[in-house]
Motif scaffolding. Structure first.
Motif, PDB file in Angstrom:
ATOM      1  N   GLU A   1       0.824  -1.209   0.000  1.00  0.00           N
ATOM      2  CA  GLU A   1       0.000   0.000   0.000  1.00  0.00           C
ATOM      3  C   GLU A   1       0.858   1.259   0.000  1.00  0.00           C
ATOM      4  O   GLU A   1       0.345   2.369  -0.160  1.00  0.00           O
ATOM      5  N   GLY A   2       2.159   1.093   0.198  1.00  0.00           N
ATOM      6  CA  GLY A   2       3.056   2.243   0.199  1.00  0.00           C
ATOM      7  C   GLY A   2       2.982   3.097   1.446  1.00  0.00           C
ATOM      8  O   GLY A   2       3.415   4.255   1.445  1.00  0.00           O
ATOM      9  N   LYS A   3       2.454   2.555   2.527  1.00  0.00           N
ATOM     10  CA  LYS A   3       2.253   3.346   3.745  1.00  0.00           C
ATOM     11  C   LYS A   3       3.146   2.908   4.905  1.00  0.00           C
ATOM     12  O   LYS A   3       3.452   3.705   5.791  1.00  0.00           O
ATOM     13  N   VAL A   4       3.522   1.651   4.917  1.00  0.00           N
ATOM     14  CA  VAL A   4       4.280   1.119   6.058  1.00  0.00           C
ATOM     15  C   VAL A   4       5.608   0.556   5.573  1.00  0.00           C
ATOM     16  O   VAL A   4       5.653  -0.253   4.634  1.00  0.00           O
ATOM     17  N   LEU A   5       6.676   1.006   6.196  1.00  0.00           N
ATOM     18  CA  LEU A   5       8.017   0.521   5.892  1.00  0.00           C
ATOM     19  C   LEU A   5       8.426  -0.482   6.968  1.00  0.00           C
ATOM     20  O   LEU A   5       8.411  -0.156   8.161  1.00  0.00           O
ATOM     21  N   TYR A   6       8.763  -1.676   6.548  1.00  0.00           N
ATOM     22  CA  TYR A   6       9.321  -2.687   7.452  1.00  0.00           C
ATOM     23  C   TYR A   6      10.834  -2.725   7.242  1.00  0.00           C
ATOM     24  O   TYR A   6      11.313  -2.631   6.111  1.00  0.00           O
ATOM     25  N   PHE A   7      11.558  -2.887   8.315  1.00  0.00           N
ATOM     26  CA  PHE A   7      13.009  -2.970   8.185  1.00  0.00           C
ATOM     27  C   PHE A   7      13.587  -3.608   9.442  1.00  0.00           C
ATOM     28  O   PHE A   7      12.928  -3.691  10.487  1.00  0.00           O
ATOM     29  N   SER A   8      14.814  -4.073   9.325  1.00  0.00           N
ATOM     30  CA  SER A   8      15.515  -4.645  10.475  1.00  0.00           C
ATOM     31  C   SER A   8      16.550  -3.646  10.974  1.00  0.00           C
ATOM     32  O   SER A   8      17.150  -2.906  10.186  1.00  0.00           O
ATOM     33  N   SER A   9      16.740  -3.626  12.286  1.00  0.00           N
ATOM     34  CA  SER A   9      17.672  -2.674  12.885  1.00  0.00           C
ATOM     35  C   SER A   9      18.339  -3.284  14.105  1.00  0.00           C
ATOM     36  O   SER A   9      17.733  -4.065  14.836  1.00  0.00           O
ATOM     37  N   LYS A  10      19.596  -2.898  14.294  1.00  0.00           N
ATOM     38  CA  LYS A  10      20.303  -3.253  15.525  1.00  0.00           C
ATOM     39  C   LYS A  10      20.163  -2.143  16.569  1.00  0.00           C
ATOM     40  O   LYS A  10      20.656  -2.279  17.685  1.00  0.00           O
ATOM     41  N   GLY A  11      19.520  -1.048  16.166  1.00  0.00           N
ATOM     42  CA  GLY A  11      19.285   0.058  17.084  1.00  0.00           C
ATOM     43  C   GLY A  11      17.863   0.026  17.604  1.00  0.00           C
ATOM     44  O   GLY A  11      17.231  -1.025  17.667  1.00  0.00           O
ATOM     45  N   HIS A  12      17.328   1.203  17.954  1.00  0.00           N
ATOM     46  CA  HIS A  12      15.991   1.303  18.548  1.00  0.00           C
ATOM     47  C   HIS A  12      15.920   0.384  19.775  1.00  0.00           C
ATOM     48  O   HIS A  12      16.912   0.170  20.460  1.00  0.00           O
ATOM     49  N   ASN A  13      14.782  -0.189  20.064  1.00  0.00           N
ATOM     50  CA  ASN A  13      14.632  -1.059  21.243  1.00  0.00           C
ATOM     51  C   ASN A  13      14.640  -2.515  20.793  1.00  0.00           C
ATOM     52  O   ASN A  13      13.615  -3.160  20.637  1.00  0.00           O
ATOM     53  N   THR A  14      15.821  -3.070  20.602  1.00  0.00           N
ATOM     54  CA  THR A  14      15.930  -4.442  20.114  1.00  0.00           C
ATOM     55  C   THR A  14      16.129  -5.422  21.258  1.00  0.00           C
ATOM     56  O   THR A  14      16.614  -5.081  22.339  1.00  0.00           O
ATOM     57  N   MET A  15      15.777  -6.680  20.967  1.00  0.00           N
ATOM     58  CA  MET A  15      16.022  -7.780  21.898  1.00  0.00           C
ATOM     59  C   MET A  15      17.437  -8.315  21.758  1.00  0.00           C
ATOM     60  O   MET A  15      17.899  -9.095  22.579  1.00  0.00           O
ATOM     61  N   GLY A  16      18.112  -7.933  20.670  1.00  0.00           N
ATOM     62  CA  GLY A  16      19.444  -8.442  20.400  1.00  0.00           C
ATOM     63  C   GLY A  16      19.633  -8.639  18.905  1.00  0.00           C
ATOM     64  O   GLY A  16      18.720  -9.086  18.217  1.00  0.00           O
ATOM     65  N   GLY A  17      20.815  -8.306  18.394  1.00  0.00           N
ATOM     66  CA  GLY A  17      21.038  -8.416  16.961  1.00  0.00           C
ATOM     67  C   GLY A  17      20.056  -7.535  16.209  1.00  0.00           C
ATOM     68  O   GLY A  17      19.630  -6.475  16.681  1.00  0.00           O
ATOM     69  N   TYR A  18      19.675  -7.982  15.016  1.00  0.00           N
ATOM     70  CA  TYR A  18      18.642  -7.278  14.257  1.00  0.00           C
ATOM     71  C   TYR A  18      17.254  -7.664  14.773  1.00  0.00           C
ATOM     72  O   TYR A  18      16.963  -8.845  14.958  1.00  0.00           O
ATOM     73  N   ASP A  19      16.398  -6.677  14.986  1.00  0.00           N
ATOM     74  CA  ASP A  19      14.972  -6.900  15.199  1.00  0.00           C
ATOM     75  C   ASP A  19      14.205  -6.256  14.049  1.00  0.00           C
ATOM     76  O   ASP A  19      14.693  -5.321  13.405  1.00  0.00           O
ATOM     77  N   ILE A  20      13.001  -6.725  13.801  1.00  0.00           N
ATOM     78  CA  ILE A  20      12.180  -6.171  12.733  1.00  0.00           C
ATOM     79  C   ILE A  20      11.261  -5.102  13.303  1.00  0.00           C
ATOM     80  O   ILE A  20      10.600  -5.312  14.329  1.00  0.00           O
ATOM     81  N   PHE A  21      11.220  -3.960  12.613  1.00  0.00           N
ATOM     82  CA  PHE A  21      10.416  -2.815  13.021  1.00  0.00           C
ATOM     83  C   PHE A  21       9.500  -2.404  11.875  1.00  0.00           C
ATOM     84  O   PHE A  21       9.713  -2.780  10.722  1.00  0.00           O
ATOM     85  N   LYS A  22       8.502  -1.625  12.207  1.00  0.00           N
ATOM     86  CA  LYS A  22       7.684  -1.009  11.170  1.00  0.00           C
ATOM     87  C   LYS A  22       7.462   0.451  11.520  1.00  0.00           C
ATOM     88  O   LYS A  22       7.399   0.837  12.697  1.00  0.00           O
ATOM     89  N   SER A  23       7.344   1.275  10.470  1.00  0.00           N
ATOM     90  CA  SER A  23       7.090   2.694  10.654  1.00  0.00           C
ATOM     91  C   SER A  23       6.114   3.146   9.580  1.00  0.00           C
ATOM     92  O   SER A  23       6.274   2.810   8.406  1.00  0.00           O
ATOM     93  N   GLU A  24       5.103   3.908   9.976  1.00  0.00           N
ATOM     94  CA  GLU A  24       4.097   4.394   9.035  1.00  0.00           C
ATOM     95  C   GLU A  24       4.420   5.829   8.622  1.00  0.00           C
ATOM     96  O   GLU A  24       4.810   6.655   9.454  1.00  0.00           O
ATOM     97  N   TYR A  25       4.255   6.096   7.344  1.00  0.00           N
ATOM     98  CA  TYR A  25       4.482   7.448   6.826  1.00  0.00           C
ATOM     99  C   TYR A  25       3.175   8.226   6.890  1.00  0.00           C
ATOM    100  O   TYR A  25       2.208   7.922   6.185  1.00  0.00           O
ATOM    101  N   LYS A  26       3.110   9.214   7.779  1.00  0.00           N
ATOM    102  CA  LYS A  26       1.882   9.991   7.984  1.00  0.00           C
ATOM    103  C   LYS A  26       2.225  11.467   8.077  1.00  0.00           C
ATOM    104  O   LYS A  26       3.215  11.841   8.723  1.00  0.00           O
ATOM    105  N   ASP A  27       1.382  12.271   7.444  1.00  0.00           N
ATOM    106  CA  ASP A  27       1.528  13.727   7.520  1.00  0.00           C
ATOM    107  C   ASP A  27       2.934  14.182   7.135  1.00  0.00           C
ATOM    108  O   ASP A  27       3.526  15.084   7.760  1.00  0.00           O
ATOM    109  N   GLY A  28       3.496  13.509   6.126  1.00  0.00           N
ATOM    110  CA  GLY A  28       4.787  13.926   5.593  1.00  0.00           C
ATOM    111  C   GLY A  28       5.987  13.525   6.409  1.00  0.00           C
ATOM    112  O   GLY A  28       7.103  14.017   6.166  1.00  0.00           O
TER     113      GLY A  28
END
Length: 698
Positions: free
Chosen positions: A376-403
């Motif tokens: 739908e072009g609205k939600v980006l899924y990605f893996s990160s070693k930052g943010h609030n991870t349990m260890g190694g890469y965790d999978i996150f999602k972020s929605e693009y809203k209001d620019g």
């Protein structure tokens, strides 16, 4: 005389070591001749040779831990009480798919010699972390931190602090797990070789993935790890079933490494990673009208650089490309960028604009990878070693809203783990995800799975007409059975009936009814029948395989398998339960025991029913029973008798493993000799294919 004294001395040392090994504490035994009797001289030489061979792989410029461990175990068989060898085996396991196997070897190494290696405590903490033994991991990380010198702490302190923080995040996430279930995509897709990086089209009818199989294009192996070169494989779903995965060959695949990193929503364009090109570049190719693939073309300089580009995803309209690069202008080593397509130049050529970093909301000082834009072009899924991870890469999602991008949300446990979780692709509605993981009961090194996200648990519902609890679950496609009456409302099924004494047909009130999801192996509802009428009613979502367990004091427990078909409207199913009192000779059909087709292999869906039987045998500790297998009349008498006996034995073996005394259990296979229904119909044959238990004594 001197030679005799030396030999006697060696033998005394050997006996002393053996005595110590048999005690509570153990000594670190070097691979030296003074620690072994003379007759072990040749074996010692072989063990030392194996260690050196393992060290060659262990210390290689590109370590090959899976090869090293084979040699180390040959030496371990000779002397399992060497601290450094245990350390090396533990570290090798930490670098393989079976990481949690490292713990016992690292613990042994530390017990034998806490100074076997400078990072032994850190590796042990990492093993606990990966095994979700989180309190122990925190303590061990903290102890390791406290053992460092000031210079070492300056160098390593931040890394250790992050690991401790990851453990604390994991503790909180495990308290509120995400409701999911997983399905192996099956033997048509998976093989004995590793499969990973699955990507699906918008309709979930095409899956492309990477594997290192013997039918790789060119048939060669990579000299660095002796594994077959990576190739891209394609499977198509037909009639709801994934078909045999095919290697499309040239030009999509080459004789070197070729890995899929993304496909377009229509499945006609593929993004390919080639690690040998320019430090790692991304290519694009398109499928032609005749079904063959064009030659992959390198993406332009706005995307590929002299640095490493490893992951990419199209926007739904293919007007932009999201990708990962480790070029030095980012927030961390690997960041996510986006490049937009636009009309460029006097010739009005469609090309990519300069890529833009997605910014500090998405990217961190740590690595990001595995980027995937939803259809739908609205939600980006990605893996990160930052943010609030349990260890190694965790999978996150972020929605693009209001620019702008929303703060990334961790998808939670058990989708994420303390290990690297990366390269997922999601269905159109975000309810299903495809990923790769190791399963000891799977087909090979890594298998492809589908995750179904069940969402938040739904509240218990009450009905004014009956005193029972009703619980909504999530639909899953199965086959139909039982009479039903349709009424037009929502996609639910109402199951109702009576619980009665099998002889007198008098109603039984206050009887406990438990409903299990056979696929998930978990209880989804528990309630009592009406205290006066023995009636019950429950609403369940359609399209699932349920197991009913009915329990009443002084009665044999009764089980029933109910496969509710998918429905476009509310439907009602009537299901009565007739309970038999416990007495010698009573027979009960175990309705939720399932075997693989034409085999005596118990399916995982049988665990709930078997565990109920285990509990009953524990509660009535003097009861002896016979487990019997039965078949329909298809096939020879001899074959059916053998199959039914093997299936009965499989049930008995399960009970014994669970601690039931084998003296209380017998098994028999009666084949087709004791039908309970007519073998002329499929329904009758299905009833005849059954597992029973009979009470031999109370």
């Amino acid at each position: 005389m001197i030679k005799m004294i030396k030999n006697s001395y060696r033998i005394l040392i050997f006996l002393f070591v053996v005595g110590c090994l048999q005690g509570v504490s153990q000594e670190n035994i070097p691979f030296e001749k003074d620690y072994f009797p003379p007759k072990k001289k040749d074996e010692l030489k072989i063990a030392i040779k194996e260690i050196k061979a393992g060290d060659n792989f262990f210390n290689d410029e590109i370590p090959r831990y899976s090869l090293a461990i084979e040699h180390y175990f040959n030496a371990y068989d000779f002397n399992p009480n060497n601290a450094l060898l245990n350390y090396k085996i533990g570290k090798c396991y930490l670098k393989t798919i079976q990481k949690t196997k490292s713990i016992s070897y690292l613990e042994q190494a530390y017990a034998l010699d806490p100074k076997a290696h400078s990072d032994i405590q850190y590796l042990l903490a990492r093993g606990y972390h990966l095994n979700l033994d989180l309190e122990k991991a925190i303590i061990t990380y903290t102890d390791y931190r406290g053992s460092l010198s000031p210079n070492e702490l300056t160098e390593k302190g931040d890394k250790i602090d992050k690991k401790i923080a990851e453990c604390k995040v994991a503790i909180e996430m495990i308290k509120e797990p995400v409701r999911i279930f997983t399905d192996n995509l099956g033997s048509m897709v998976n093989s004995k070789y590793p499969e990973y990086g699955p990507f699906i089209n918008a309709e979930e009818t095409i899956i492309m993935f990477t594997s290192t199989r013997e039918n790789t294009t060119g048939g060669k192996t990579d000299p660095t790890d002796l594994k077959f070169y990576e190739d891209i494989y394609i499977s198509k779903k037909e009639s709801g079933v994934w078909r045999d995965a095919k290697n499309p060959g040239h030009p999509l695949n080459t004789e070197s490494h070729d890995a899929i990193v993304g496909i377009s929503p229509d499945g006609k364009h593929a993004l390919i990673y080639k690690g040998e090109d320019n430090g790692g570049d991304i290519f694009k190719c398109r499928i032609k009208e005749d079904g063959s693939w064009q030659s992959p073309k390198r993406l332009p300089k706005e995307i590929n650089s002299k640095y490493h580009e490893s992951s990419a995803s199209f926007s739904p309209d293919m007007g932009a490309l999201y990708f990962v690069s480790d070029k030095p202008d980012g927030f961390g080593k690997k960041d996510i960028y986006v490049a937009q397509l636009s009309i460029k130049g006097s010739k009005e050529k469609l090309d990519y604009e300069d890529a833009k970093n997605l910014g500090a909301v998405i990217n961190t000082p740590y690595d990001e990878n595995g980027v995937y834009m939803d259809v739908e072009g609205k939600v980006l899924y990605f893996s990160s070693k930052g943010h609030n991870t349990m260890g190694g890469y965790d999978i996150f999602k972020s929605e693009y809203k209001d620019g702008k991008w929303a703060i990334p949300e961790n998808l939670g446990y058990p989708i994420n783990s303390p290990d690297d979780d990366i390269f997922f692709s999601f269905s159109r509605n975000g309810r299903r995800a495809y990923y790769s993981t190791f399963d000891p009961n799977g087909y090979g090194n890594r298998d492809l799975f589908m995750i179904t996200l069940l969402g938040a648990e739904k509240p218990v519902q009450f009905n004014d007409d009956y005193d029972y609890l009703a619980y909504n679950t999530v639909p899953r496609q199965e086959n139909a059975m039982h009479n039903k009456v349709e009424i037009k409302e929502n996609l639910i099924t109402i199951v109702k009936g009576k619980i009665m004494d099998a002889i007198t047909l008098s109603p039984l009130g206050g009887v406990i009814v438990e409903i299990y999801d056979n696929e998930l192996g978990m209880m989804v509802a528990s309630f009592e029948s009406n205290s006066r009428t023995g009636e019950y009613m429950v609403s369940l979502n359609s399209g699932k395989n349920y197991g009913f367990a009915v329990k009443a004091k002084e009665y044999m427990f009764h089980s029933e398998n109910l496969i509710i078909p998918p429905a476009t409207s509310i439907q009602e199913i009537y299901l009565d339960f007739l309970l038999n009192k416990v007495k010698v000779g009573s027979k009960i059909i175990l309705k939720n025991i399932f075997f693989d087709f034409d085999k005596a292999t118990l399916r995982k869906e049988s665990a709930v029913e078997l565990d109920r039987l285990v509990k009953m045998l524990r509660d009535v500790s003097t009861m002896k029973i016979e487990i019997s297998g039965h078949t329909d009349n298809v096939g020879s008498d001899e074959y059916n008798t053998k199959l039914s006996k093997n299936r009965a034995k499989a049930v008995v073996d399960y009970l014994i493993v669970q601690g039931i005394d084998e003296d209380r259990l017998t098994y028999a296979g009666y084949g087709e000799s004791q039908p309970i229904s007519d073998n002329k119909t499929e329904g009758g044959r299905q009833e005849n294919r059954r597992t029973e238990f009979k009470v031999l004594s109370k």
